[in-house]
Design an enzyme around this catalytic site. Structure first.
Site, PDB file in Angstrom:
ATOM      1  N   GLY A   1       0.937  66.136  19.735  1.00 59.45           N
ATOM      2  CA  GLY A   1      -0.435  65.894  19.494  1.00 59.45           C
ATOM      3  C   GLY A   1      -1.208  66.095  20.495  1.00 59.45           C
TER       4      GLY A   1
ATOM      5  N   ILE B   1      -1.753  59.138  23.893  1.00 61.14           N
ATOM      6  CA  ILE B   1      -2.856  58.749  24.507  1.00 61.14           C
ATOM      7  C   ILE B   1      -2.395  57.155  24.224  1.00 61.14           C
ATOM      8  CG2 ILE B   1      -3.560  58.963  21.901  1.00 61.14           C
ATOM      9  CD1 ILE B   1      -5.668  59.950  22.640  1.00 61.14           C
ATOM     10  N   ASP B   2      -1.365  57.271  23.986  1.00 67.75           N
ATOM     11  CA  ASP B   2      -0.937  55.197  23.147  1.00 67.75           C
ATOM     12  C   ASP B   2      -1.039  54.412  24.352  1.00 67.75           C
ATOM     13  OD1 ASP B   2      -1.476  55.804  20.455  1.00 67.75           O
ATOM     14  OD2 ASP B   2       0.502  55.805  19.710  1.00 67.75           O
TER      15      ASP B   2
END
Length: 489
Positions: free
Chosen positions: A101, A219-220
């Site tokens: 992603g 991003i997490d």
């Protein structure tokens, strides 16, 4: 070409409980490789820097909070340029690939890898692999130089394109070998890095002089060991915009409720830090913290209490929270995307509808606004702090490759750039520990109930501390796990 055994963790033990989890080196399976003086010795930009080259014995501790009688614990090799390199500038043929992603900072990492190879080491041949792992055998490439990447850090996304899945080890390594590539920079999350580890093992098996370097991206912020992932600061900053909008909507109408769904499939770091930074959130729900809706101490009771007290409320929920509470039809829980991630139900829509149904049944006035900024958060350019962080990650990755290290990721540990073996970041995920001080700070900020029973508290005390938090490095030395070689295609 002779085959070699699968690599084993390189563990160096020292006095007082010192343990170095070292990374592989090309000389481990290619003895007798020539070395060359580092070109940085003649670079005027670094002539004024004293002790610029890193000592071979420098290492960085995983934990910095120790007991006086305790062991020194696990260390990682310090990143940075070495006095000797294992590649001549004209010899290097590098490639860069982005997978998975989107994340703020991808283009900055690409730019800085190219700039570091070009300006620091005089490398001329750099390829961009278009479209993720598939690009290796789909023959999709683009030549990269300083002009091509000059201003890409000002854009979101990745100029190389990306995809999930498509990992065929044999085809990828065949392509690397056929093209004469000898440095491979792989930017991606834990699934991508598992793939990078398998690529490294196959390259090692074939006895190729090819350095494989990973730059972790999520991003997490759910990659373990490292302090944080690049793009995380930007994500938190952007998430606040959605929270601010929800707060304005909620306080502008009678019994207004603003619900914001943020990214966080298995880890609630974005939701937690955005909540703490905003100070306008009344309740934050994350995957690590179970909650319930009905009854005494439940979410509905708390919402009613907040509306009576202040007339409005803002609720932040991570996308992976509350999956166990959703409808009995759980078919989507068994489905996965091309990277092997579970396809989750939309908890934001479900929770919003559940709140509406509850207030309708009680015939209470309520106005709810739902905001889902997921793709707005991850598609933006990186902010200033992430740009600096991406620069450090990229430069460290290049220094390590030129020094002959391979099979590692470039990451920040306790504020220092390090080289970490692949298996340490693919063995598990980083999670918020809800018995940690940072979660307690959040609860005191929102004044929400913990939703925890005695069993939940006991279970979470058994979990290791999370790396990003101030208590995150207090856990003891862990056993070295075996090298993971499986990958979901």
């Amino acid at each position: 070409m002779s085959t070699v055994e699968s690599s084993k963790p390189k563990i160096i033990n020292g006095s007082c409980g010192y343990v170095l989890e070292d990374v592989p080196h090309l000389s481990d399976y290619l003895p007798g490789l020539p070395t060359y003086p580092n070109p940085l010795q003649d670079n005027p930009a670094y002539s004024v820097v004293k002790q610029y080259f890193v000592d071979a014995d420098d290492s960085v501790p995983q934990k910095i909070v120790v007991h006086k009688d305790g062991p020194r614990g696990i260390h990682f090799r310090r990143a940075g340029p070495r006095q000797k390199v294992y590649f001549e500038s004209d010899e290097v043929h590098a490639c860069i690939v982005t997978c998975g992603g989107l994340c703020p900072g991808l283009n900055t990492v690409i730019r800085e890898i190219v700039s570091s190879l070009s300006y620091m080491y005089g490398v001329k041949r750099i390829l961009g692999i278009d479209g993720g792992y598939r690009g290796f055998y789909a023959k999709n490439t683009v030549s990269l130089d300083s002009k091509v990447v000059n201003d890409i850090h000002k854009r979101g996304g990745t100029i190389l394109g990306t995809s999930r899945g498509g990992h065929d080890t044999t085809k990828i390594v065949d392509s690397i070998q056929d093209r004469g590539i000898n440095q491979v920079y792989i930017i991606g999350g834990d699934g991508t890095q598992r793939g990078a580890s398998v690529i490294f093992e196959e390259i090692r098996r074939r006895g190729l002089k090819v350095a494989v370097i990973g730059i972790p991206k999520t991003i997490d912020n759910d990659i373990p060991v490292i302090d944080k992932s690049f793009g995380f600061d930007t994500a938190v900053e952007e998430a606040q915009r959605a929270i601010n909008a929800a707060h304005v909507e909620a306080e502008s109408i009678e019994n207004g409720i603003g619900v914001v769904k943020l990214m966080g499939r298995y880890s609630g770091f974005i939701a937690m830090y955005a909540t703490l930074a905003s100070r306008d959130v009344d309740c934050c729900l994350i995957p690590e913290s179970p909650f319930y809706l009905e009854g005494e101490g439940g979410l509905f009771e708390y919402i009613e209490k907040r509306l009576k007290e202040s007339g409005h409320m803002v609720l932040v929920i991570a996308e992976g929270a509350g999956q166990d509470l959703m409808s009995k039809s759980m078919e989507s829980m068994t489905l996965k995307d091309a990277s092997g991630n579970k396809l989750l139900k939309d908890v934001g829509l479900w929770l919003s509808q559940s709140i509406k149904d509850h207030f309708n049944q009680k015939k209470m006035v309520m106005n709810l606004k739902y905001i889902d900024p997921t793709y707005m958060i991850r598609a933006v350019p990186s902010n200033a702090s992430d740009n600096v962080y991406c620069t450090l990650l990229a430069q460290s990755a290049v220094h390590g490759a030129m020094a002959g290290y391979t099979g590692y990721i470039s990451g920040l540990v306790n504020g220092r750039q390090t080289y970490i073996p692949f298996y340490r970041i693919t063995e598990k995920q980083n999670h918020v520990v809800i018995t940690d001080r940072m979660w307690a700070r959040l609860l005191s900020s929102t004044n929400q109930p913990s939703f925890l029973g005695p069993k939940d508290v006991f279970d979470n005390k058994e979990k290791p501390m999370s790396a990003l938090l101030d208590d995150g490095n207090c856990n003891g030395v862990v056993d070295v796990p075996p090298v993971t070689k499986e990958i979901t295609k």
